[in-house]
Design an enzyme around this catalytic site. Structure first.
Site, PDB file in Angstrom:
ATOM      1  N   ARG A 104       0.848  -1.192   0.000  1.00  0.00           N
ATOM      2  CA  ARG A 104       0.000   0.000   0.000  1.00  0.00           C
ATOM      3  C   ARG A 104       0.878   1.234   0.000  1.00  0.00           C
ATOM      4  NH1 ARG A 104      -4.631   0.463   4.454  1.00  0.00           N
ATOM      5  NH2 ARG A 104      -2.824   0.842   5.755  1.00  0.00           N
ATOM      6  N   THR A 108      -1.310   7.409  -0.509  1.00  0.00           N
ATOM      7  CA  THR A 108      -2.612   7.267  -1.188  1.00  0.00           C
ATOM      8  C   THR A 108      -3.402   6.055  -0.685  1.00  0.00           C
ATOM      9  OG1 THR A 108      -1.699   5.813  -2.883  1.00  0.00           O
ATOM     10  CG2 THR A 108      -1.577   8.177  -3.319  1.00  0.00           C
ATOM     11  N   ASP A 203       5.155  -5.842   9.588  1.00  0.00           N
ATOM     12  CA  ASP A 203       6.218  -5.448  10.522  1.00  0.00           C
ATOM     13  C   ASP A 203       6.247  -6.365  11.748  1.00  0.00           C
ATOM     14  OD1 ASP A 203       7.128  -3.436   8.937  1.00  0.00           O
ATOM     15  OD2 ASP A 203       6.070  -1.830   9.978  1.00  0.00           O
TER      16      ASP A 203
END
Ligand code: PRP
Ligand code: URA
Length: 209
Positions: A104, A108, A203
């Site tokens: 992603r 945006t 993460d």
């Protein structure tokens, strides 16, 4: 419209609670995601077709049921989907594994595709597309587009935590795709994170950031 199945099995809910907790470190997070993926695979394969065969037990001849050789493919959306693959393969080891790489754009929130590799016999396989997070739905919709563009006819989407916005986005673009989730959360925040969610799945799985 595609159906939405929320897996409320106590083991899935218990493990998901630990996955969500901020104090759960990378090692435990990874192990728990793997375990929940196995439990979800058990539920998602409920409708696999069986065939009857003749067998011999140590006592007598008998009829037995075995899977009728349906061809499956698991496709993780990179990166975070990778964390669910081994857990699913424990139950369906003969499945092929494809990959769709998307991230992603942080500004945006639109998905950007950077890698696609699928089994060659795409049209004959049933696909299980996996990603722990369904937030705006942009990544999932784009990944499904990518599979369909290459000939996929049957796709299920499997994820841990979904936002209502993401579910609606898949249903709006792909009414033939059923969605299987462990939890339907409340909403997205202004940064596109699921609330309460579990944070950034990639993460937390890979110890980055
Ligand atoms: C995360 C997650 C999904 C996506 C969901 O990936 O694993 O793929 O965001 O968000 P969306 O529904 O709004 O598209 P991310 O883009 O952070 O990439 P990564 O897995 O490489 O960290
Ligand atoms: N991607 C994540 O990893 N977490 C979210 O909450 C939303 C998108």
């Amino acid at each position: 419209m595609g159906k939405v199945y929320v897996f409320d099995h106590p083991l899935i809910q218990h493990k998901l609670t630990h996955i969500r907790q901020i104090e759960t470190g990378t090692k435990d997070f990874r192990e728990l995601v793997d375990e929940v993926a196995t439990l979800m695979a058990f539920e998602i394969t409920r409708d696999l077709p069986l065939e009857e065969i003749d067998i011999e037990t140590p006592v007598s001849p008998a009829k037995g049921k075995i899977l009728s050789g349906k061809k499956l493919a698991i496709v993780p959306i990179l990166r975070a989907g990778i964390g669910m693959v081994d857990g699913i393969l424990k139950l369906i080891p003969a499945a092929k594994v494809g990959h769709v790489g998307l991230y992603r754009d942080p500004e945006t929130l639109k998905p950007i595709e950077y890698y696609v590799k699928l089994p060659s016999d795409v049209e004959e396989r049933d696909f299980i597309l996996v990603d722990p997070m369904l937030a705006t739905g942009g990544s999932a919709v784009e990944a499904i587009n990518s599979l369909k563009k290459r000939g996929a006819k049957s796709i299920k989407f499997l994820c841990l935590v979904a936002a209502p916005e993401g579910v609606e986005e898949i249903q709006r673009h792909h009414e033939d795709v059923d969605i299987y989730i462990a939890a339907l959360d409340e909403k997205l925040n202004e940064k596109g994170y699921i609330v309460p969610g579990l944070g950034d799945a990639g993460d937390r799985l890979f110890g980055t950031k």
